[in-house]
Design an enzyme around this catalytic site. Structure first.
Site, PDB file in Angstrom:
ATOM      1  N   GLU A  39       0.798  -1.228   0.000  1.00 13.87           N
ATOM      2  CA  GLU A  39       0.000   0.000   0.000  1.00 13.87           C
ATOM      3  C   GLU A  39       0.832   1.281   0.000  1.00 13.87           C
ATOM      4  O   GLU A  39       0.694   2.137   0.883  1.00 13.87           O
ATOM      5  CB  GLU A  39      -0.983  -0.009   1.175  1.00 13.87           C
ATOM      6  CG  GLU A  39      -1.936  -1.194   1.139  1.00 13.87           C
ATOM      7  CD  GLU A  39      -3.001  -1.163   2.202  1.00 13.87           C
ATOM      8  OE1 GLU A  39      -4.057  -1.806   2.011  1.00 13.87           O
ATOM      9  OE2 GLU A  39      -2.784  -0.500   3.245  1.00 13.87           O
ATOM     10  N   GLU A  47      -6.649  -7.600  -1.523  1.00 15.90           N
ATOM     11  CA  GLU A  47      -7.226  -7.475  -0.184  1.00 15.90           C
ATOM     12  C   GLU A  47      -8.680  -7.054  -0.308  1.00 15.90           C
ATOM     13  O   GLU A  47      -9.001  -6.117  -1.041  1.00 15.90           O
ATOM     14  CB  GLU A  47      -6.496  -6.428   0.673  1.00 15.90           C
ATOM     15  CG  GLU A  47      -5.108  -6.801   1.138  1.00 15.90           C
ATOM     16  CD  GLU A  47      -4.543  -5.787   2.148  1.00 15.90           C
ATOM     17  OE1 GLU A  47      -5.356  -5.103   2.817  1.00 15.90           O
ATOM     18  OE2 GLU A  47      -3.322  -5.685   2.249  1.00 15.90           O
TER      19      GLU A  47
END
Length: 409
Positions: free
Chosen positions: A206, A320
């Protein structure tokens, strides 16, 4: 005039060949024992490869302690029982308690042996691994720890964003990449870079760069690190670790039209990046919205990235997704329904030959691991209805694989 036109034709041909050579990604080896990319699809042993799996960041940590190592085995056994084939986990803990890397280039062999065990157990139960190499966030060290290490060595750094630009910090990271890739597993005796159990590596979980919302900083960093990775490991696929946020031109797709210093399209055009990823957390990104509005947004988010991955000619992995147990009106049935919608989108895309060919929910845990949990944990032993949703997706993808394989025969 004829000679001039001939010269122009030859010049254009040379430029075209040059641009084609240097604009194409460095594809991972098409050795059939490794998962590789075939256009917008994954493939293994000459057949399509569809991904249904989970995240479990804690695997190395638990495997490093003999008293908790059984948690890793139990989770892989359960995943195999429900026909899951991919797990995403961390190949880092930087500084702090029980680190893999206690200082730049200084490694805890007990932790590394834990990761060795994770890889060997994954192989035993038919699970492929995606290994993350560093965290954007402070959890388990991350880029904040790398910047702090550089400060301890006299570097005058302004913020954590210097992780992406400071030569010393980049050197620390490059060394970690090399150490992990060249690690020889003490159990299997196979170097990580030569182990087909590993599906792919992830540059950073991320990434965001608030100090440069133009996206240039992260673009340059990914370009440099992808080239470094591929110079060492030509067998494995590589992905960035993106959540899927767009840059200025398409920021309207982002939650709240915010920018985060990344751009899904341009970042994934970088040579050496083999497939695209997105994360989906509308309950975090759209606070105050209804579950129905969140589900609608999630569908639009996925479809936008399906369209772009088609243009990029790369597979798309939903790396995710989850349903927070502290969401308004939460029930396990609500989570099952949400998982079913995500899985349905993946399946429908895969059926028509689209690029979205897999999903990994966040996160799978064993019983008795409360301290490692968050509001997204899934414990299979206590969620039989969720078990069935996951198994159904695995079976549907397996059936699709059989169908696609027969078409090729």
């Amino acid at each position: 005039m004829l000679m001039k036109n001939s010269f122009i034709f030859i010049l254009v041909a040379i430029v075209t060949i040059f641009l084609d050579k240097f604009s194409k990604p460095i594809r991972a080896s098409s050795n059939p024992s490794f998962v590789y990319t075939d256009g917008t699809h994954f493939a293994l042993n000459g057949k399509p490869f569809y991904l249904n799996g989970f995240n479990a960041y804690w695997l190395m940590y638990m495997a490093s302690d003999p008293s908790t190592r059984n948690k890793v085995t139990t989770v892989f056994q359960q995943a195999s029982r429900f026909k899951m084939n991919v797990a995403r986990t961390w190949a880092f803990t930087d500084g702090g308690s029980r680190p893999l890397q206690s200082a730049p280039g200084v490694y805890n062999q007990q932790m590394f042996q834990g990761l060795d065990f994770v890889i060997s157990e994954a192989r035993k139960y038919g699970i492929h691994l995606i290994l993350g190499l560093v965290n954007n966030w402070d959890a388990l060290g991350g880029r904040k720890q790398y910047v702090e290490w550089a400060r301890q060595k006299g570097q005058q750094l302004k913020s954590e964003d210097d992780f992406f630009t400071n030569p010393m910090v980049k050197g620390f990271y490059k060394n970690h990449v090399k150490v992990v890739l060249t690690r020889v597993n003490t159990i299997t005796k196979v170097a990580y870079k030569d182990d087909p159990t590993i599906l792919a590596f992830e540059l950073i979980n991320e990434p965001r760069c608030p100090s440069d919302l133009s996206g240039k900083t992260i673009q340059n960093w990914v370009t440099e690190m992808a080239a470094h990775f591929k110079s060492i490991d030509k067998n494995h696929l590589l992905e960035i670790g993106l959540e899927g946020f767009y840059g200025h031109n398409r920021k309207l797709f982002n939650p709240g039209s915010l920018k985060f210093g990344t751009d899904f399209v341009t970042n994934n055009q970088i040579r050496g990046i083999d497939f695209t990823t997105i994360h989906i957390y509308p309950d975090q990104w759209l606070p105050g919205s209804t579950p129905e509005a969140q589900d609608k947004w999630a569908s639009q988010w996925i479809q936008a990235h399906i369209n772009d991955s088609k243009l990029l000619k790369k597979p798309l992995l939903i790396a995710e997704f989850g349903k927070a147990s502290n969401s308004s009106g939460y029930t396990v049935a609500m989570r099952d329904n949400y998982f079913g919608k995500i899985y349905g989108t993946i399946l429908n895309c895969a059926k028509v030959g689209g690029p979205c060919v897999g999903g990994l929910f966040w996160q799978l845990m064993d019983q008795g691991m409360g301290s490692f949990g968050d509001v997204y944990d899934v414990v299979l032993q206590v969620s039989p209805s969720t078990d069935r949703v996951i198994l159904l997706q695995s079976l549907r993808l397996s059936k699709l694989l059989d169908y696609k394989t027969k078409l090729k025969l």
